[in-house]
Design a protein around this motif. Structure first.
Motif, PDB file in Angstrom:
ATOM      1  N   ILE A   1       3.203  -1.923   8.901  1.00  6.63           N
ATOM      2  CA  ILE A   1       3.603  -0.516   8.931  1.00  6.63           C
ATOM      3  C   ILE A   1       4.185  -0.144  10.292  1.00  6.63           C
ATOM      4  O   ILE A   1       5.224   0.515  10.379  1.00  6.63           O
ATOM      5  CB  ILE A   1       2.404   0.399   8.592  1.00  6.63           C
ATOM      6  CG1 ILE A   1       1.864   0.068   7.205  1.00  6.63           C
ATOM      7  CG2 ILE A   1       2.790   1.863   8.684  1.00  6.63           C
ATOM      8  CD1 ILE A   1       2.845   0.263   6.093  1.00  6.63           C
TER       9      ILE A   1
ATOM     10  N   SER B   1      15.995   6.684   2.032  1.00  7.10           N
ATOM     11  CA  SER B   1      16.719   7.940   1.827  1.00  7.10           C
ATOM     12  C   SER B   1      17.634   8.252   3.013  1.00  7.10           C
ATOM     13  O   SER B   1      18.793   8.643   2.840  1.00  7.10           O
ATOM     14  CB  SER B   1      15.732   9.086   1.632  1.00  7.10           C
ATOM     15  OG  SER B   1      14.922   8.855   0.522  1.00  7.10           O
TER      16      SER B   1
ATOM     17  N   LEU C   1      10.476   4.645   1.288  1.00  7.70           N
ATOM     18  CA  LEU C   1      11.224   5.712   0.631  1.00  7.70           C
ATOM     19  C   LEU C   1      11.938   6.585   1.655  1.00  7.70           C
ATOM     20  O   LEU C   1      13.112   6.935   1.480  1.00  7.70           O
ATOM     21  CB  LEU C   1      10.287   6.558  -0.225  1.00  7.70           C
ATOM     22  CG  LEU C   1      10.901   7.763  -0.922  1.00  7.70           C
ATOM     23  CD1 LEU C   1      11.876   7.300  -1.999  1.00  7.70           C
ATOM     24  CD2 LEU C   1       9.838   8.641  -1.514  1.00  7.70           C
ATOM     25  N   LEU C   2      11.242   6.926   2.730  1.00  6.86           N
ATOM     26  CA  LEU C   2      11.846   7.752   3.775  1.00  6.86           C
ATOM     27  C   LEU C   2      13.031   7.045   4.425  1.00  6.86           C
ATOM     28  O   LEU C   2      14.126   7.622   4.531  1.00  6.86           O
ATOM     29  CB  LEU C   2      10.803   8.101   4.837  1.00  6.86           C
ATOM     30  CG  LEU C   2      11.342   8.865   6.045  1.00  6.86           C
ATOM     31  CD1 LEU C   2      11.662  10.291   5.650  1.00  6.86           C
ATOM     32  CD2 LEU C   2      10.362   8.819   7.180  1.00  6.86           C
TER      33      LEU C   2
ATOM     34  N   ASP D   1       0.821  -1.196   0.000  1.00  9.07           N
ATOM     35  CA  ASP D   1       0.000   0.000   0.000  1.00  9.07           C
ATOM     36  C   ASP D   1       0.862   1.255   0.000  1.00  9.07           C
ATOM     37  O   ASP D   1       2.084   1.194   0.057  1.00  9.07           O
ATOM     38  CB  ASP D   1      -0.966  -0.019   1.176  1.00  9.07           C
ATOM     39  CG  ASP D   1      -0.245  -0.101   2.507  1.00  9.07           C
ATOM     40  OD1 ASP D   1       0.929  -0.456   2.507  1.00  9.07           O
ATOM     41  OD2 ASP D   1      -0.878   0.193   3.539  1.00  9.07           O
ATOM     42  N   THR D   2       0.198   2.389  -0.050  1.00  5.32           N
ATOM     43  CA  THR D   2       0.894   3.668  -0.170  1.00  5.32           C
ATOM     44  C   THR D   2       1.749   3.967   1.055  1.00  5.32           C
ATOM     45  O   THR D   2       2.864   4.486   0.927  1.00  5.32           O
ATOM     46  CB  THR D   2      -0.134   4.795  -0.368  1.00  5.32           C
ATOM     47  OG1 THR D   2      -0.971   4.464  -1.468  1.00  5.32           O
ATOM     48  CG2 THR D   2       0.553   6.104  -0.647  1.00  5.32           C
ATOM     49  N   ALA D   3       1.248   3.641   2.228  1.00  2.00           N
ATOM     50  CA  ALA D   3       1.994   3.941   3.451  1.00  2.00           C
ATOM     51  C   ALA D   3       3.327   3.191   3.487  1.00  2.00           C
ATOM     52  O   ALA D   3       4.362   3.772   3.843  1.00  2.00           O
ATOM     53  CB  ALA D   3       1.158   3.586   4.672  1.00  2.00           C
ATOM     54  N   SER D   4       3.334   1.934   3.119  1.00  2.00           N
ATOM     55  CA  SER D   4       4.589   1.179   3.151  1.00  2.00           C
ATOM     56  C   SER D   4       5.571   1.703   2.103  1.00  2.00           C
ATOM     57  O   SER D   4       6.779   1.722   2.339  1.00  2.00           O
ATOM     58  CB  SER D   4       4.331  -0.313   2.956  1.00  2.00           C
ATOM     59  OG  SER D   4       3.799  -0.562   1.683  1.00  2.00           O
ATOM     60  N   LEU D   5       5.059   2.144   0.967  1.00  2.00           N
ATOM     61  CA  LEU D   5       5.939   2.726  -0.043  1.00  2.00           C
ATOM     62  C   LEU D   5       6.583   4.024   0.449  1.00  2.00           C
ATOM     63  O   LEU D   5       7.779   4.247   0.263  1.00  2.00           O
ATOM     64  CB  LEU D   5       5.178   2.981  -1.333  1.00  2.00           C
ATOM     65  CG  LEU D   5       4.797   1.760  -2.148  1.00  2.00           C
ATOM     66  CD1 LEU D   5       3.888   2.159  -3.295  1.00  2.00           C
ATOM     67  CD2 LEU D   5       6.041   1.083  -2.680  1.00  2.00           C
ATOM     68  N   LEU D   6       5.775   4.877   1.075  1.00  2.00           N
ATOM     69  CA  LEU D   6       6.311   6.150   1.556  1.00  2.00           C
ATOM     70  C   LEU D   6       7.281   5.964   2.718  1.00  2.00           C
ATOM     71  O   LEU D   6       8.333   6.624   2.766  1.00  2.00           O
ATOM     72  CB  LEU D   6       5.171   7.086   1.946  1.00  2.00           C
ATOM     73  CG  LEU D   6       4.339   7.600   0.780  1.00  2.00           C
ATOM     74  CD1 LEU D   6       3.176   8.443   1.285  1.00  2.00           C
ATOM     75  CD2 LEU D   6       5.195   8.394  -0.185  1.00  2.00           C
ATOM     76  N   TRP D   7       6.945   5.072   3.656  1.00  2.00           N
ATOM     77  CA  TRP D   7       7.874   4.802   4.764  1.00  2.00           C
ATOM     78  C   TRP D   7       9.161   4.174   4.237  1.00  2.00           C
ATOM     79  O   TRP D   7      10.252   4.498   4.700  1.00  2.00           O
ATOM     80  CB  TRP D   7       7.238   3.919   5.823  1.00  2.00           C
ATOM     81  CG  TRP D   7       6.303   4.648   6.722  1.00  2.00           C
ATOM     82  CD1 TRP D   7       4.959   4.515   6.775  1.00  2.00           C
ATOM     83  CD2 TRP D   7       6.642   5.642   7.698  1.00  2.00           C
ATOM     84  NE1 TRP D   7       4.440   5.364   7.727  1.00  2.00           N
ATOM     85  CE2 TRP D   7       5.453   6.061   8.313  1.00  2.00           C
ATOM     86  CE3 TRP D   7       7.843   6.210   8.111  1.00  2.00           C
ATOM     87  CZ2 TRP D   7       5.425   7.027   9.309  1.00  2.00           C
ATOM     88  CZ3 TRP D   7       7.811   7.168   9.113  1.00  2.00           C
ATOM     89  CH2 TRP D   7       6.612   7.571   9.698  1.00  2.00           C
TER      90      TRP D   7
END
Length: 67
Positions: free
Chosen positions: A48, A14, A10-11, A2-8
């Motif tokens: 998550i 990085s 990515l963070l 889902d979107t949350a796992s992708l954003l976390w």
């Protein structure tokens, strides 16, 4: 995934890249290993909350453990 796992992911990836570059330039093993860990672990963790806890622990580890 889902979107949350992708954003976390990515963070943490990085921040992990920054830790790895810092550790490599300073020849410091712990920040470099934490950087590799931050870049790799989101691929293996699906929860998550667990991802956030592990990521926060790996980010904080070089600040509390010095050798």
């Amino acid at each position: 995934m889902d979107t949350a796992s992708l954003l976390w992911g990515l963070l943490f990836g990085s921040v992990g890249l920054g830790y790895f570059i810092y550790g490599k330039n300073q020849k410091a093993l712990l920040p470099a290993l934490c950087g590799v860990g931050l870049m790799v672990f989101p691929y293996f963790v699906s929860s998550i909350w667990l991802m956030v806890v592990i990521g926060a622990g790996l980010i904080a580890l070089p600040f509390f453990v010095r050798f």
